[in-house]
Write an enzyme that holds these catalytic residues in place. Structure first.
Site, mmCIF file in Angstrom:
data_model
loop_
_atom_site.group_PDB
_atom_site.id
_atom_site.type_symbol
_atom_site.label_atom_id
_atom_site.label_comp_id
_atom_site.label_asym_id
_atom_site.label_seq_id
_atom_site.Cartn_x
_atom_site.Cartn_y
_atom_site.Cartn_z
ATOM 1 N N TRP A 1 -1.251 10.810 3.928
ATOM 2 C CA TRP A 1 -0.757 10.324 5.189
ATOM 3 C C TRP A 1 -0.075 11.515 5.982
ATOM 4 C CZ3 TRP A 1 -2.868 6.192 6.567
ATOM 5 C CH2 TRP A 1 -2.902 5.059 5.627
ATOM 6 N N ASP B 1 8.227 9.945 7.664
ATOM 7 C CA ASP B 1 7.530 8.545 7.751
ATOM 8 C C ASP B 1 8.199 8.092 6.309
ATOM 9 O OD1 ASP B 1 5.628 6.564 6.745
ATOM 10 O OD2 ASP B 1 4.069 7.901 6.953
ATOM 11 N N LYS C 1 4.679 -2.634 3.992
ATOM 12 C CA LYS C 1 4.883 -1.980 2.574
ATOM 13 C C LYS C 1 5.983 -2.697 2.084
ATOM 14 C CE LYS C 1 1.387 0.578 3.756
ATOM 15 N NZ LYS C 1 1.285 1.960 3.803
#
Ligand code: PLP
Length: 360
Positions: free
Chosen positions: A101, A171, A195
């Site tokens: 990511w 993030d 999530k």
């Protein structure tokens, strides 16, 4: 009806209480005669939903008044572009590469300016967090970027990097609300909610006010300018209304559970059961160095791809779902987010013990 223990990395398990409440309110939301999906985002009822959600999130995280909370769309991935478009005044930024990511975010940012990869753990398949106490932070960096919890590899920054005064952007998609956080250490905290908070379709951005300006890169679309959404309290256009409503219910659930301190305690207790088992198992092995282990995502392997596949299949038959590791790493991964009950992790470990006895 029977529910499984769902170890999916995302979209992921939600608190049962929240789902039941949403079901109860489906046809008639509190006397409005309609569901939240059907109402105007400018209605009184929705205004209360979004205002309450924001306030509850502010209470949970202790978000100071000089930070805005934005409920946006486009997922975490859209932030990979939105961050440089809004923050890269000098067209330079430093990225710490701890997984796919962060790598993707860095690659996207390269479209807009110079990206310095100041640290990386790719040499050991992202199984650790690099030492970030004294990095070669660039003089002209507009910000330093991290992915705080690496969903795929199961690592977590236990200490934030020393950014040498530069703005920290993080993030937190897979560790959002999993433990207390000092918001003042960040310029931007953001994450997709699917999530650890709510349904896919909402991304929450917590951003310090001085970073919200009209001075964005030329050509930045209106919808990708933080100021557009900050000025309109996330109601510039139709927001992901139903998703925000569910997030609001999860915030209330976390509050009722005792807030982020209690969440942390609960998450540590859950993770310990699994890590303690992995540490003594003769069949299963954790893939991350101990100091950097995530409380949320726990990857493990047997070392034999066929046996891994057998495990995933038999676990599913036993009501333990979505334990297959990310397609880029293989093996297994148990995501044990806030809403995963302690009993779910115990059931997983019991199953692993049994599998070990049968297959060793
Ligand atoms: C899942 C995930 C993403 C991507 O999220 P999308 O909402 O699908 O764009 C980004 N970062 C992290 C840490 C993730 O776990």
């Amino acid at each position: 009806m029977s529910r499984v223990y769902n170890f999916s990395a995302g979209p992921a398990v939600l608190p049962e209480e929240v789902l039941k409440e949403a079901a109860d309110e489906m046809l008639d939301y509190r006397g409005t005669g309609m569901s939240v999906m059907e109402m105007s985002h400018r209605s009184k009822a929705f205004e209360e939903i979004i205002t309450t959600a924001e306030q509850d999130l502010r209470d949970l995280m202790g978000i100071p008044d000089n930070y805005k909370v934005l409920f946006l769309q486009g997922g975490a991935s859209q932030q990979f572009a939105m961050i440089p478009m809004n923050l890269m005044k000098n067209r330079a930024a430093d990225y710490i590469i701890t997984g796919q990511w962060a790598k993707k975010a860095a690659k996207e940012a390269e479209k807009y300016g110079k990206v310095n990869r100041v640290a990386s753990s790719e040499d050991k398949t992202f199984s650790y967090i690099p030492d970030c106490s004294d990095l070669p932070i660039s003089e002209d960096a507009d910000y330093v970027y991290i992915c705080e919890n690496n969903t795929i590899y199961g690592t977590k920054f236990k200490e934030l990097p020393n950014t040498k005064g530069k703005t920290l952007v993080a993030d937190v998609s897979s560790c959002f609300l999993s433990e207390p956080v000092d918001v003042t250490k960040y310029g931007v905290i953001y994450g997709g909610v699917q999530k650890n908070i709510g349904p896919a379709g909402v991304v929450i951005v917590i951003i310090r006010e001085d970073l919200i300006t009209e001075d964005v890169l030329p050509g930045t679309p209106t919808m990708l300018t933080y100021k557009t959404h900050a000025d309109a309290n996330s109601l510039y256009n139709t927001p992901p209304a139903y998703g925000i409503y569910i997030c609001g219910k999860v915030f209330k659930w976390i509050k009722a559970m005792g807030g982020l301190e209690a969440m942390k305690e609960r998450n540590e207790k859950k993770a310990k059961v699994l890590y303690d088992f992995l540490d003594q198992s003769k069949l299963f092995k954790g893939t991350v160095v101990k100091e950097d282990r995530s409380l949320m995502n726990v990857p493990f392997v047997t070392g034999d791809a066929d046996l891994d596949a057998k495990f995933v299949k038999e676990a599913k038959e036993a009501g333990l779902e979505n334990l297959k590791g990310h397609r880029t790493v293989g093996g297994m991964r148990a995501s044990i987010y806030n809403a995963m009950p302690y009993e779910g992790v115990v059931a997983l470990v019991d199953f692993m013990k049994k599998f070990e006895e049968e297959n060793l």
